[in-house]
Structures are given as structure tokens and as C-alpha cells.
Design an enzyme around this catalytic site. Structure first.
Site, short mmCIF file in Angstrom:
data_model
loop_
_atom_site.label_atom_id
_atom_site.label_comp_id
_atom_site.label_asym_id
_atom_site.label_seq_id
_atom_site.Cartn_x
_atom_site.Cartn_y
_atom_site.Cartn_z
N VAL A 67 18.64 -19.17 -70.15
CA VAL A 67 18.62 -19.18 -68.68
C VAL A 67 18.69 -17.73 -68.21
O VAL A 67 19.55 -16.96 -68.66
CB VAL A 67 19.82 -19.96 -68.11
N PHE A 68 17.76 -17.36 -67.32
CA PHE A 68 17.75 -16.00 -66.79
C PHE A 68 18.45 -15.99 -65.43
O PHE A 68 18.10 -16.76 -64.52
CB PHE A 68 16.30 -15.51 -66.62
N GLY A 69 19.45 -15.13 -65.28
CA GLY A 69 20.18 -14.98 -64.01
C GLY A 69 19.85 -13.65 -63.36
O GLY A 69 19.78 -12.62 -64.03
N TYR A 70 19.65 -13.68 -62.05
CA TYR A 70 19.30 -12.45 -61.33
C TYR A 70 20.21 -12.20 -60.12
O TYR A 70 20.09 -11.17 -59.46
CB TYR A 70 17.84 -12.52 -60.85
N GLY A 71 21.09 -13.16 -59.82
CA GLY A 71 21.99 -13.01 -58.66
C GLY A 71 23.42 -13.14 -59.14
O GLY A 71 23.86 -12.41 -60.04
N SER A 72 24.13 -14.12 -58.58
CA SER A 72 25.53 -14.29 -59.00
C SER A 72 25.63 -14.64 -60.48
O SER A 72 26.67 -14.41 -61.11
CB SER A 72 26.22 -15.36 -58.15
N GLU A 132 23.90 -24.37 -58.32
CA GLU A 132 22.67 -23.86 -57.69
C GLU A 132 21.98 -24.93 -56.82
O GLU A 132 20.80 -24.82 -56.52
CB GLU A 132 21.70 -23.37 -58.77
#
Ligand code: SIN
Length: 193
Positions: free
Chosen positions: A23-28, A99
Site C-alpha cells: 500500500v502506497f501512502g502519500y498523506g497521513s 479512508e
């Protein structure tokens, strides 16, 4: 698209049968990993830009006064840096709940920063412009004002921005949009407005 995306995301079966999924996270998801993971590696996705264009009804604002949080927008020449987590599929129950306010699981190719040649297909949560909480474009100064006055069950909207900016600096990654909004917020605080 409904305001709550949990049911749609549950039906995403692209990785059905896999023992683990990236899983790619870009915010929190970069700075708040409140879930178990098998690996955590800095990574990037090509063709996407991070933008504070998504409304937050459940974390950094309320339905009556949404906050502003990030989504990613298709942008052919951009690269979005963030953090990748290798999780077991059971963790999606937690992530889909976290989310749920407009974000859909989307399949994406990510490249790991530590071994540039290594890539993986995985999932990123994207809040598209057709979701009910989407707020869209505004000037970075207006976004800073919006963030300064917003808060929700997860705390002040400004904490979300500040934690994200700090996390990006720790990764050694510059993001013009995030850092410009942070600068406007600091000026607002200094001016006492
Ligand atoms: C993400 O971090 O990847 C999604 C947006 C958020 O939860 O802030």
C-alpha cells in the site's frame, strides 16, 4: 459515488488470494502507521501530484465544516513521493474504515527509493473529483486559511499539514504545494489572524 466508500473498497478483488499487498501512502499514511505491517519502505509513484483538494468530514473537519486533506491528481510529468507498507489483506478492514470519506483503492505501480530499479504493484487510496467530499482547487494561500480554521475528531487540520511537511522533510523530499501552504500557515500564525 457515496460519501462512504467502505463497501466499494471491500469489493476490490484485484489482489484476492495474495498473502501480502503493498500500500502506497502519500498523506497521513506517511506519518501515522496505526496498523501492523510487514515492511515499510520509502517509495514513489509516477504520474500523480499530491494536492490538498479533498474535504475531510471525519478526521480534520466535520460535514458542516470540512477540513482539507490530500488526494492525488493524475499529472503525467509528476512523481509523488511517500511511504509504502507491505500489509496482510486483513489490514484493509482498518484502512478502508480510516479512508472511508471518499477514498477508493486504486491499483498502482510503485518504485522503491532505496532500490530504484525495484518496483511493485500495489494499492493507493485516491479521492477522485467525483466523490461527495471533494473540494477541488484553490490558491495555496486560501487552502492555508481553510486549514487554519478547521478541526475535526482527529484534531486540528493544521496538525495534519505540519506532520505531513515534517514527514516529507524527513524523507528528504520537496513538495512545492505542501511547503507553500505550510509557509502561508506559518505567516498566518505569526500575524495572529
Ligand atoms: C494517504 O495518506 O495515502 C491517503 C490520504 C490520507 O489518509 O491522508
Amino acid at each position: 459515488m457515496p460519501a462512504n466508500t467502505i463497501e466499494i473498497n471491500r469489493q476490490m478483488d484485484k489482489f484476492a488470494g495474495h498473502h501480502s499487498v503493498w500500500v502506497f501512502g502519500y498523506g497521513s499514511l506517511i506519518y501515522k502507521a496505526d496498523f501492523p505491517y510487514l515492511q515499510r519502505r520509502p517509495a514513489n509513484i509516477a504520474g500523480w501530484s499530491r494536492r490538498f483538494w479533498q474535504g475531510s468530514h471525519d478526521h480534520r473537519g466535520t460535514p458542516a465544516a470540512p477540513g482539507r486533506v490530500v488526494t492525488i491528481i493524475p499529472d503525467p510529468n509528476a512523481v509523488c513521493h511517500g511511504m509504502a507498507y507491505l500489509i496482510t489483506p486483513a489490514v484493509f478492514e482498518h484502512l478502508d474504515y480510516r479512508e472511508k470519506n471518499g477514498y477508493l483503492r486504486v491499483a498502482v505501480n510503485m518504485a522503491f527509493d532505496d532500490l530504484a530499479a525495484e518496483t511493485a504493484e500495489g494499492v493507493v487510496y485516491v479521492a477522485r473529483e467525483d466523490n461527495e467530499a471533494f473540494l477541488g482547487e484553490a490558491s495555496e494561500e486560501e487552502i492555508a486559511r481553510h486549514i487554519a480554521r478547521s478541526a475535526g475528531p482527529s484534531g486540528p487540520n493544521s496538525d495534519y499539514l505540519t506532520h505531513l511537511a515534517i514527514a516529507l522533510r524527513e524523507l528528504g523530499k520537496h513538495d512545492d504545494h505542501v511547503f507553500a501552504i505550510e509557509q502561508y500557515l506559518l505567516e498566518l500564525i505569526a500575524s495572529g489572524k
